[in-house]
Design a protein around this motif. Structure first.
Motif, mmCIF file in Angstrom:
data_model
loop_
_atom_site.group_PDB
_atom_site.id
_atom_site.type_symbol
_atom_site.label_atom_id
_atom_site.label_comp_id
_atom_site.label_asym_id
_atom_site.label_seq_id
_atom_site.Cartn_x
_atom_site.Cartn_y
_atom_site.Cartn_z
ATOM 1 N N LYS A 175 0.847 -1.187 0.000
ATOM 2 C CA LYS A 175 0.000 0.000 0.000
ATOM 3 C C LYS A 175 0.882 1.236 0.000
ATOM 4 O O LYS A 175 1.904 1.277 0.684
ATOM 5 C CB LYS A 175 -0.922 0.019 1.216
ATOM 6 N N LEU A 176 0.498 2.215 -0.761
ATOM 7 C CA LEU A 176 1.304 3.420 -0.929
ATOM 8 C C LEU A 176 0.564 4.642 -0.402
ATOM 9 O O LEU A 176 -0.667 4.646 -0.282
ATOM 10 C CB LEU A 176 1.653 3.645 -2.408
ATOM 11 N N GLY B 90 5.165 14.476 -3.781
ATOM 12 C CA GLY B 90 4.948 13.742 -5.019
ATOM 13 C C GLY B 90 5.532 12.343 -5.010
ATOM 14 O O GLY B 90 5.137 11.502 -5.828
ATOM 15 N N GLN B 91 6.467 12.048 -4.119
ATOM 16 C CA GLN B 91 7.015 10.704 -4.029
ATOM 17 C C GLN B 91 5.984 9.753 -3.418
ATOM 18 O O GLN B 91 5.099 10.176 -2.666
ATOM 19 C CB GLN B 91 8.296 10.706 -3.185
ATOM 20 N N HIS B 92 6.125 8.463 -3.763
ATOM 21 C CA HIS B 92 5.232 7.438 -3.232
ATOM 22 C C HIS B 92 5.992 6.623 -2.193
ATOM 23 O O HIS B 92 7.083 6.111 -2.471
ATOM 24 C CB HIS B 92 4.714 6.532 -4.348
ATOM 25 N N VAL B 93 5.399 6.494 -1.013
ATOM 26 C CA VAL B 93 6.037 5.818 0.111
ATOM 27 C C VAL B 93 5.157 4.661 0.554
ATOM 28 O O VAL B 93 3.923 4.782 0.594
ATOM 29 C CB VAL B 93 6.261 6.812 1.279
ATOM 30 N N ASP C 82 -5.049 1.368 -4.312
ATOM 31 C CA ASP C 82 -4.003 2.376 -4.124
ATOM 32 C C ASP C 82 -3.505 2.910 -5.455
ATOM 33 O O ASP C 82 -3.235 4.094 -5.605
ATOM 34 C CB ASP C 82 -2.832 1.752 -3.351
ATOM 35 N N ALA C 83 -3.353 2.010 -6.447
ATOM 36 C CA ALA C 83 -2.815 2.412 -7.745
ATOM 37 C C ALA C 83 -3.696 3.465 -8.410
ATOM 38 O O ALA C 83 -3.218 4.452 -8.957
ATOM 39 C CB ALA C 83 -2.665 1.191 -8.642
#
Length: 407
Positions: free
Chosen positions: A42-43, A346-349, A369-370
């Motif tokens: 999950k992001l 903007g980064q995905h963690v 999530d996508a």
């Protein structure tokens, strides 16, 4: 015929040995390592959010004035009537030193006063006789002046002896420690039989009168508090609500906790017991200078320990892998922790299951999530919609997080 049979049996033995050898090689060969499962993650998308400074601060009720009392002379402690929690009046006896040596010194000083008084009286009588002789011109004026100087010297010696005797008498009085004000004894730091030095703190006395609520705040909240600001506090044990005004703010941060001490003057707080716990509710604070403060925040479930610091997993959309990224932590804001450096908006963690991943590992993105994160259609179509392949790890308590570098 027998030679043919012997040759045939030898060939059979060779064939059997070869078959056994090949079978052994096959059995001893390493089996291929099982392929690591493709985990689903999950992001969450890194973004800057508003800092919420409104909250409760645990405060302690203290006397506005607290004295640390000690003897002005050193000696052996022989009595200590004061006890912790005892309410005392102004002038009440708290402790006593062995004053025998001080009494003897005072007696010796008084004897010196008597001797000096005798010398002064003798010099005065001598000067009076010589003054009469001078009036009859039996002696010179120089002789009379010498007698006058002798009288003044004797008077000076007498005054010195009296001052010394008074000082020694004061030493006797200093062997008794009394309460400077009415209040409550909050601490005792010496016992009977102990030899104490001059100035050593023996008793801590909280004066009766106004009370303060003392608590600590972070640097971000400190910037929006000011002396005279009205705050509300609630007594934890009774639920009583009291009003207060910020009376004092620390000029520098505590070297260990990096927080600032604030003293809240309580209105009608004289009846509150010392040491009682209050919950001080801070007003809604916008941010330093009145402008809204923004910062990157992450839930504690996205953080993990890496060496002596804290790190997160950053998702690479191009390679469908995760990479470790060290971050520096700031203050805790509710259930989230402020990230001061290491991430960009903007980064995905990865937000769950961070303890079952490894650097460079390929992962799948949870389908919901996508779509929510706006990832490419190819990734969204390939994403899993089922349950995660690995259970989410328990969130890391905010208090257990170690910043990557000291702040």
């Amino acid at each position: 015929m027998s030679s043919l049979m012997s040759l045939s049996s030898q060939r059979g033995l060779v064939v059997c040995a070869a078959v056994f050898f090949l079978t052994t090689l096959v059995a001893c060969s390493e089996s291929p390592a099982p392929q690591e499962p493709l985990r689903s993650v999950k992001l969450l998308t890194v973004s800057a959010g508003a800092l919420g400074f409104e909250g409760l601060y645990a405060a302690e009720v203290r006397a506005r004035v607290e004295s640390r009392l000690g003897f002005r002379v050193g000696g052996k402690l022989v009595q200590r009537p004061a006890e912790i929690g005892q309410r005392v009046a102004s002038g009440q006896l708290l402790a006593v030193l062995d004053a025998q040596d001080f009494v003897l010194s005072a007696q010796a000083a008084q004897a010196q006063v008597t001797a000096a008084q005798s010398q002064r009286d003798l010099a005065a009588a001598d000067f009076k006789r010589y003054e009469a002789l001078r009036s009859q011109n039996f002696i010179s004026g120089a002789e009379l002046e010498r007698r006058e100087v002798g009288l003044k010297s004797a008077e000076a010696a007498l005054n010195q002896a009296k001052a010394h005797a008074q000082a020694q008498s004061n030493q006797v009085g200093y062997a008794r420690l009394t309460a400077s004000h009415a209040g409550v004894v909050t601490a005792i730091e010496a016992e009977v039989g102990q030899v104490v030095s001059a100035g050593q703190v023996l008793v801590r006395l909280a004066h009766d009168g106004p009370r303060d609520a003392v608590f600590s705040v972070s640097e971000s909240a400190m910037g929006d508090m000011q002396v005279g600001q009205a705050l509300q506090a609630t007594v934890l044990s009774t639920g009583q609500t009291v009003q207060g005004t910020v009376r004092e703010m620390a000029a520098s941060a505590d070297p260990v906790t990096r927080t600032y001490l604030v003293k809240l003057a309580l209105s009608k707080g004289e009846a509150l017991p010392l040491g009682a716990t209050l919950n001080v509710r801070a007003a809604s604070l916008a941010g330093r200078g009145g402008a809204q403060a923004w910062a990157i925040k992450l839930p504690t479930s996205a953080l993990r320990q890496e060496g002596q610091g804290t790190a997160v997993w950053v998702f690479d959309e191009a390679s469908m892998t995760v990479n470790s990224q060290t971050v520096e932590l700031g203050p805790v804001d509710g259930n989230e922790v402020v990230i001061t450096s290491g991430l960009q908006p903007g980064q995905h963690v990865v937000s769950a299951g961070v303890h079952v991943l490894s650097p460079g590992q390929k992962v799948m993105v949870y389908k919901a999530d996508a779509k929510a994160r706006g990832l490419s259609p190819a990734i969204a179509n390939a994403a899993t919609s089922g349950p995660l392949a690995a259970p989410a790890a328990a969130p890391v308590p905010a208090a257990a997080l170690v910043p990557a570098s000291p702040r």
